[in-house]
Scaffold this motif. Structure first.
Motif, mmCIF file in Angstrom:
data_model
loop_
_atom_site.group_PDB
_atom_site.id
_atom_site.type_symbol
_atom_site.label_atom_id
_atom_site.label_comp_id
_atom_site.label_asym_id
_atom_site.label_seq_id
_atom_site.Cartn_x
_atom_site.Cartn_y
_atom_site.Cartn_z
ATOM 1 N N VAL A 142 -11.494 -10.667 21.490
ATOM 2 C CA VAL A 142 -11.635 -11.713 22.512
ATOM 3 C C VAL A 142 -11.256 -11.151 23.873
ATOM 4 O O VAL A 142 -10.609 -10.099 23.972
ATOM 5 C CB VAL A 142 -10.747 -12.955 22.201
ATOM 6 C CG1 VAL A 142 -11.118 -13.586 20.872
ATOM 7 C CG2 VAL A 142 -9.264 -12.591 22.240
ATOM 8 N N ASP A 143 -11.659 -11.858 24.916
ATOM 9 C CA ASP A 143 -11.322 -11.480 26.285
ATOM 10 C C ASP A 143 -10.126 -12.317 26.740
ATOM 11 O O ASP A 143 -10.141 -13.545 26.619
ATOM 12 C CB ASP A 143 -12.542 -11.729 27.181
ATOM 13 C CG ASP A 143 -12.287 -11.266 28.606
ATOM 14 O OD1 ASP A 143 -12.824 -10.214 28.977
ATOM 15 O OD2 ASP A 143 -11.559 -11.962 29.346
ATOM 16 N N VAL A 144 -9.107 -11.659 27.263
ATOM 17 C CA VAL A 144 -7.854 -12.333 27.612
ATOM 18 C C VAL A 144 -8.085 -13.383 28.701
ATOM 19 O O VAL A 144 -7.496 -14.464 28.677
ATOM 20 C CB VAL A 144 -6.792 -11.305 28.075
ATOM 21 C CG1 VAL A 144 -5.474 -11.998 28.365
ATOM 22 C CG2 VAL A 144 -6.598 -10.230 27.017
ATOM 23 N N ASN A 145 -8.979 -13.072 29.650
ATOM 24 C CA ASN A 145 -9.243 -14.011 30.735
ATOM 25 C C ASN A 145 -9.898 -15.299 30.221
ATOM 26 O O ASN A 145 -9.594 -16.390 30.703
ATOM 27 C CB ASN A 145 -10.113 -13.330 31.787
ATOM 28 C CG ASN A 145 -9.769 -13.840 33.163
ATOM 29 O OD1 ASN A 145 -8.599 -14.123 33.462
ATOM 30 N ND2 ASN A 145 -10.771 -14.013 33.991
ATOM 31 N N ASP A 146 -10.803 -15.170 29.243
ATOM 32 C CA ASP A 146 -11.409 -16.358 28.625
ATOM 33 C C ASP A 146 -10.322 -17.257 28.029
ATOM 34 O O ASP A 146 -10.398 -18.486 28.114
ATOM 35 C CB ASP A 146 -12.361 -15.961 27.487
ATOM 36 C CG ASP A 146 -13.649 -15.321 27.993
ATOM 37 O OD1 ASP A 146 -13.959 -15.440 29.186
ATOM 38 O OD2 ASP A 146 -14.348 -14.704 27.160
ATOM 39 N N VAL A 147 -9.336 -16.625 27.410
ATOM 40 C CA VAL A 147 -8.258 -17.382 26.763
ATOM 41 C C VAL A 147 -7.446 -18.134 27.826
ATOM 42 O O VAL A 147 -7.188 -19.333 27.702
ATOM 43 C CB VAL A 147 -7.344 -16.437 25.944
ATOM 44 C CG1 VAL A 147 -6.190 -17.211 25.316
ATOM 45 C CG2 VAL A 147 -8.152 -15.701 24.876
ATOM 46 N N PRO A 196 -16.255 -39.801 19.536
ATOM 47 C CA PRO A 196 -16.907 -38.864 20.458
ATOM 48 C C PRO A 196 -16.137 -37.539 20.469
ATOM 49 O O PRO A 196 -14.918 -37.546 20.645
ATOM 50 C CB PRO A 196 -16.795 -39.569 21.825
ATOM 51 C CG PRO A 196 -16.574 -41.007 21.495
ATOM 52 C CD PRO A 196 -15.829 -41.044 20.204
ATOM 53 N N SER A 197 -16.840 -36.438 20.250
ATOM 54 C CA SER A 197 -16.127 -35.168 20.081
ATOM 55 C C SER A 197 -16.871 -34.009 20.713
ATOM 56 O O SER A 197 -18.085 -34.057 20.891
ATOM 57 C CB SER A 197 -15.927 -34.864 18.590
ATOM 58 O OG SER A 197 -15.136 -35.855 17.977
ATOM 59 N N SER A 198 -16.111 -32.963 21.001
ATOM 60 C CA SER A 198 -16.691 -31.707 21.471
ATOM 61 C C SER A 198 -15.707 -30.587 21.131
ATOM 62 O O SER A 198 -14.719 -30.820 20.434
ATOM 63 C CB SER A 198 -16.968 -31.757 22.971
ATOM 64 O OG SER A 198 -17.720 -30.620 23.352
ATOM 65 N N ALA A 199 -16.003 -29.385 21.631
ATOM 66 C CA ALA A 199 -15.094 -28.268 21.385
ATOM 67 C C ALA A 199 -15.022 -27.379 22.607
ATOM 68 O O ALA A 199 -16.000 -27.248 23.353
ATOM 69 C CB ALA A 199 -15.560 -27.457 20.183
ATOM 70 N N ILE A 200 -13.837 -26.817 22.796
ATOM 71 C CA ILE A 200 -13.677 -25.739 23.772
ATOM 72 C C ILE A 200 -13.520 -24.471 22.948
ATOM 73 O O ILE A 200 -12.637 -24.390 22.088
ATOM 74 C CB ILE A 200 -12.432 -25.975 24.662
ATOM 75 C CG1 ILE A 200 -12.622 -27.238 25.516
ATOM 76 C CG2 ILE A 200 -12.168 -24.755 25.535
ATOM 77 C CD1 ILE A 200 -11.387 -27.638 26.326
ATOM 78 N N SER A 201 -14.410 -23.527 23.157
ATOM 79 C CA SER A 201 -14.347 -22.305 22.354
ATOM 80 C C SER A 201 -14.232 -21.068 23.224
ATOM 81 O O SER A 201 -14.554 -21.087 24.409
ATOM 82 C CB SER A 201 -15.561 -22.144 21.443
ATOM 83 O OG SER A 201 -16.425 -23.229 21.505
ATOM 84 N N VAL A 202 -13.781 -20.026 22.573
ATOM 85 C CA VAL A 202 -13.659 -18.721 23.209
ATOM 86 C C VAL A 202 -14.597 -17.778 22.464
ATOM 87 O O VAL A 202 -14.557 -17.718 21.230
ATOM 88 C CB VAL A 202 -12.195 -18.240 23.127
ATOM 89 C CG1 VAL A 202 -12.094 -16.772 23.470
ATOM 90 C CG2 VAL A 202 -11.308 -19.059 24.052
ATOM 91 N N THR A 203 -15.444 -17.082 23.201
ATOM 92 C CA THR A 203 -16.353 -16.149 22.522
ATOM 93 C C THR A 203 -15.559 -15.035 21.869
ATOM 94 O O THR A 203 -14.530 -14.591 22.389
ATOM 95 C CB THR A 203 -17.360 -15.528 23.511
ATOM 96 O OG1 THR A 203 -16.638 -15.036 24.633
ATOM 97 C CG2 THR A 203 -18.421 -16.521 23.935
#
Ligand SMILES: [Zn+2]
Length: 330
Positions: A308-313, A290-297
């Protein structure tokens, strides 16, 4: 955090040539992990914590490699022709600078630009200033990466190779922040993602996880001319519902949404028509994971100016940490 990302993006590491990035990451985390090894393909595999009552064995994967080029031949005048390492778009090649492992820089240009059409990859050559084949400092098989200086824009960072050194940064920071957990967490810094999720495949076989989470950038369509408009910069980390390599496992995604809500973290649900991450390789390991991902736009993915946006990180680090600290129920 800013110093570390700057070092990470400035370290040379095209697919198959990740050793300098691996050295940097290992140096940064070796005192924070319980165990580490480097597998046959070059993945850095580290463990934090041991399995406790009710816990799970989790693999978290961020890829160390970046897109690049490799020399196919050098002509008599000393121009080095190239092929792509990973998803290099010919449109984004025009008039960019590239750098080789030994520091040799060159201008990437194309011949046959008739009718204003975008030339195919085989038309591109690197001009290193050489005047003959003998004089040329680069040779067949030499890899290169794009040049793209790191710029701190305040709320945003712009540089080459945010894909996926930002995922590496998120993994490193979460690993350091993670204290008490019932889970056994294997933080993997993988190789050769950009050429087909290759490193994560062997790493996942070795780790044999019960859950897989990839950390990566994702496309962002909040800029002029893009129609979908479902993923924005600065609206929080993304949890993967679908891309070209994976359907995010529904119960696992629910656990990620719960973690975000518990911690008050805004998040976006990510649906991509194509593309893929290490999670696509992990999920097909052995009898399935079972898998997923956490991504940053990220705007302008696979160009030398990925943004990238620092707050997203920061929120992605928090989301991952909170998720890993808890009991994960199906
Ligand atoms: Zn990536």
């Amino acid at each position: 955090m800013k110093n570390l990302i700057e070092k990470l993006v400035n370290t040379f590491g095209p697919s198959g040539y990740e050793s300098r990035v691996r050295d940097l990451i290992l140096e940064t985390i070796k005192d924070d992990v319980d165990e580490y090894r480097i597998d046959a393909l070059g993945n850095l595999i580290t463990r934090k914590g041991t399995l406790k009552e009710g816990g799970k064995r989790i693999m978290v994967s961020a890829h160390m490699d970046e897109i690049g080029l490799m020399v196919t031949h050098v002509d008599e005048q000393g121009f080095a022709y190239v092929t792509n390492l990973g998803g290099v778009r010919p449109l984004n090649c025009m008039s960019n600078r590239v750098v080789f492992a030994d520091g040799t820089e060159g201008m990437l240009c194309a011949r046959d630009m008739e009718n204003g059409k975008i030339p195919s990859m085989d038309k591109y050559y690197v001009d290193t200033g050489a005047s003959s084949r003998e004089d040329c400092k680069v040779k067949i098989g030499d890899p290169a990466v794009f040049v793209g200086r790191f710029v701190d824009m305040g709320d945003k960072w712009m540089s080459k190779t945010m894909d996926d050194r930002i995922g590496c940064l998120i993994g490193i920071e979460a690993l350091k922040a993670l204290k008490d957990s019932p889970n056994e967490v294997w933080f993997v810094f993988s190789v050769q993602e950009e050429v087909g999720l290759r490193g994560a495949k062997t790493a996942a076989y070795g780790v044999d996880p019960e859950i897989g989470i990839a950390l990566d950038v994702t496309l962002c369509n909040d800029t002029p001319g893009l129609v979908e408009r479902n993923l924005k910069l600065g609206a929080g980390p993304c949890i993967k519902a679908k891309d070209g390599s994976l359907i995010g496992t529904p119960w696992l995604n629910n656990a990620l949404y719960d973690a975000a809500e518990r911690a008050g973290i805004p998040y976006q649900i990510e649906v991509l028509r194509g593309a893929g991450t290490d999670a696509g390789a992990i999920t097909l390991t052995r009898s399935g994971v079972p898998s997923s991902a956490i991504s940053v736009t990220c705007r302008y993915v696979h160009t030398p100016s990925e943004m990238v946006d620092v707050n997203d990180v920061k929120q992605a680090i928090k989301l991952l940490t909170v998720f890993l600290e808890g009991k994960i129920e199906k």
